[in-house]
Write an enzyme that holds these catalytic residues in place. Structure first.
Site, mmCIF file in Angstrom:
data_model
loop_
_atom_site.group_PDB
_atom_site.id
_atom_site.type_symbol
_atom_site.label_atom_id
_atom_site.label_comp_id
_atom_site.label_asym_id
_atom_site.label_seq_id
_atom_site.Cartn_x
_atom_site.Cartn_y
_atom_site.Cartn_z
ATOM 1 N N HIS A 17 2.197 -3.418 5.784
ATOM 2 C CA HIS A 17 1.391 -3.506 4.737
ATOM 3 C C HIS A 17 0.513 -5.055 4.972
ATOM 4 O O HIS A 17 -0.335 -5.322 4.235
ATOM 5 C CB HIS A 17 2.158 -3.821 3.570
ATOM 6 C CG HIS A 17 2.818 -2.564 2.847
ATOM 7 N ND1 HIS A 17 3.477 -1.732 3.652
ATOM 8 C CD2 HIS A 17 2.670 -1.927 1.738
ATOM 9 C CE1 HIS A 17 3.614 -0.424 2.991
ATOM 10 N NE2 HIS A 17 3.105 -0.873 1.718
ATOM 11 N N CYS A 76 5.730 1.883 11.745
ATOM 12 C CA CYS A 76 6.623 1.218 10.601
ATOM 13 C C CYS A 76 7.782 0.371 11.442
ATOM 14 O O CYS A 76 8.237 0.552 12.315
ATOM 15 C CB CYS A 76 7.378 2.237 9.863
ATOM 16 S SG CYS A 76 8.638 1.843 8.906
ATOM 17 N N GLU A 131 0.770 -2.980 -2.672
ATOM 18 C CA GLU A 131 0.581 -1.296 -3.332
ATOM 19 C C GLU A 131 0.134 -1.770 -4.839
ATOM 20 O O GLU A 131 -0.366 -0.915 -5.179
ATOM 21 C CB GLU A 131 2.028 -0.776 -3.148
ATOM 22 C CG GLU A 131 2.441 -0.577 -1.766
ATOM 23 C CD GLU A 131 3.295 0.353 -1.709
ATOM 24 O OE1 GLU A 131 4.011 1.228 -2.626
ATOM 25 O OE2 GLU A 131 3.683 0.770 -0.490
ATOM 26 N N ASP A 146 5.437 6.935 9.615
ATOM 27 C CA ASP A 146 5.817 5.808 8.667
ATOM 28 C C ASP A 146 6.751 6.166 7.447
ATOM 29 O O ASP A 146 6.804 7.330 7.176
ATOM 30 C CB ASP A 146 4.521 5.089 8.193
ATOM 31 C CG ASP A 146 4.847 3.788 7.389
ATOM 32 O OD1 ASP A 146 5.778 2.838 7.703
ATOM 33 O OD2 ASP A 146 4.174 3.865 6.326
ATOM 34 N N SER A 147 7.180 5.111 7.055
ATOM 35 C CA SER A 147 8.109 5.461 5.667
ATOM 36 C C SER A 147 7.184 5.828 4.664
ATOM 37 O O SER A 147 7.959 6.343 3.651
ATOM 38 C CB SER A 147 8.809 3.979 5.274
ATOM 39 O OG SER A 147 7.985 3.004 5.268
ATOM 40 N N CYS A 167 4.908 -5.993 9.637
ATOM 41 C CA CYS A 167 4.989 -5.095 8.545
ATOM 42 C C CYS A 167 3.488 -4.413 8.427
ATOM 43 O O CYS A 167 2.657 -5.049 8.423
ATOM 44 C CB CYS A 167 5.631 -5.556 7.135
ATOM 45 S SG CYS A 167 5.625 -4.602 6.075
HETATM 46 N N1 DGL Z 1 6.527 0.471 6.753
HETATM 47 C C1 DGL Z 1 7.449 -0.789 6.431
HETATM 48 C C2 DGL Z 1 7.457 -1.674 7.453
HETATM 49 O O1 DGL Z 1 6.585 -1.637 8.286
HETATM 50 C C3 DGL Z 1 7.324 -1.290 4.972
HETATM 51 C C4 DGL Z 1 7.617 -0.548 3.727
HETATM 52 C C5 DGL Z 1 9.122 0.085 3.510
HETATM 53 O O2 DGL Z 1 9.844 -0.933 3.521
HETATM 54 O O3 DGL Z 1 9.346 1.219 3.900
HETATM 55 O O4 DGL Z 1 8.339 -2.444 7.815
#
Ligand code: DGL
Length: 269
Positions: free
Chosen positions: A188, A75, A154, A12-13, A186
């Site tokens: 989050h 992600c 966050e 993931d990012s 997403c």
């Molecule tokens: N993990 C990213 C997503 O699911 C969200 C956080 C980011 O922008 O890196 O799109």
């Protein structure tokens, strides 16, 4: 060569992919996992396709060094921009978070009106529209970017009135279009589920992509005969590309527990 005892690789990012790890662990408690959070380069949600493809390639190469048997792109932004690119360049099985959510939405919607929420990049990429189109689906999709949801989660403000106010503003087009299903597009957003549900009302179903991809991963491993053997003792390792302290502190919220065992790596070498 991966074996049934090999780990599932997840990237993931940053930290949000831990919502996927949580569901993978729930669905497959015996599976070992290697998680990579690209915390040095987060967020991906406002970056270009080329950049996200480059980062995703480096992340994939890192996981392949751990001899993983399956890669889960945990992600939505990386899935939107890089999943077909990665599938073209690597022969390894790779699962993204978009397709499982789309399949579930197609099964669950009664009115054929589905909302999709995600980062600017995910929504701008039209990846969800394309995924519905691949199924020749007649579903009317209403996509909405909700970029402020990531920092709200966050900050830990998921139950704060500020989250409700912002959700009311973002989700209005979905209410106007009378969707009966919303895909949380997403990593989050599962943490904002109760706020989103409050705004959308009890008749709208929310699809948690993390749960759907975990079920898909279990099915994929079974089909490949690569499920961990019964009694297998799982090992879960976490890697990040920036210093682990911040990740470690926030992780519990996403994972439900402290990850432990977090190491810093450089995936660019
Ligand atoms: N993990 C990213 C997503 O699911 C969200 C956080 C980011 O922008 O890196 O799109």
């Amino acid at each position: 060569m991966p074996t049934p005892g090999s780990a599932i690789g997840v990237f993931d990012s940053g930290i949000g992919g831990l919502t996927v790890v949580r569901e993978l662990t729930r669905a497959m408690p015996s599976e070992s996992l290697v998680y990579l959070g690209d915390t040095a380069r987060v967020p991906y949600g406002n970056k270009s396709r080329e950049t996200v493809q480059k980062f995703s390639t480096e992340n994939t190469l890192f996981l392949l060094h751990h001899d993983v048997k399956l890669i889960v792109i945990a992600c939505h932004t990386a899935t939107s921009f890089a999943s077909s690119f990665l599938e073209k360049h690597f022969r390894h099985p790779i699962l993204g978070v978009i397709e499982p959510g789309v399949e579930t939405a197609m099964r669950l919607t009664r009115t054929g009106r589905v909302g999709v929420i995600g980062t600017h990049a995910t929504i701008g990429s039209k990846a969800y529209r394309h995924a519905f189109a691949r199924h020749h689906s007649k579903i009317k999709v209403t996509p909405v970017a909700c970029p402020l949801f990531v920092p709200i989660v966050e900050e830990g403000w998921v139950d704060d009135p500020v989250a409700l106010t912002i959700a009311q503003k973002y989700l209005k087009p979905l209410l106007d279009d009378k969707v009966d299903t919303v895909i949380l597009g997403c990593t989050h957003y599962p943490l904002l589920k109760s706020t989103i549900a409050k705004v959308m009302g009890p008749r709208v179903q929310l699809i948690d992509s993390a749960q759907q991809v975990a079920l898909k991963a279990r099915e994929t491993l079974r089909k490949m005969d690569l499920s961990a053997p019964r009694g297998h003792k799982p090992v879960r390792r976490f890697f990040v590309t920036d210093e682990p302290k911040h990740f470690d502190r926030l992780a519990r919220r996403f994972l439900g527990q402290r990850p432990g065992n977090v190491s810093r790596v450089d995936v660019t070498r």
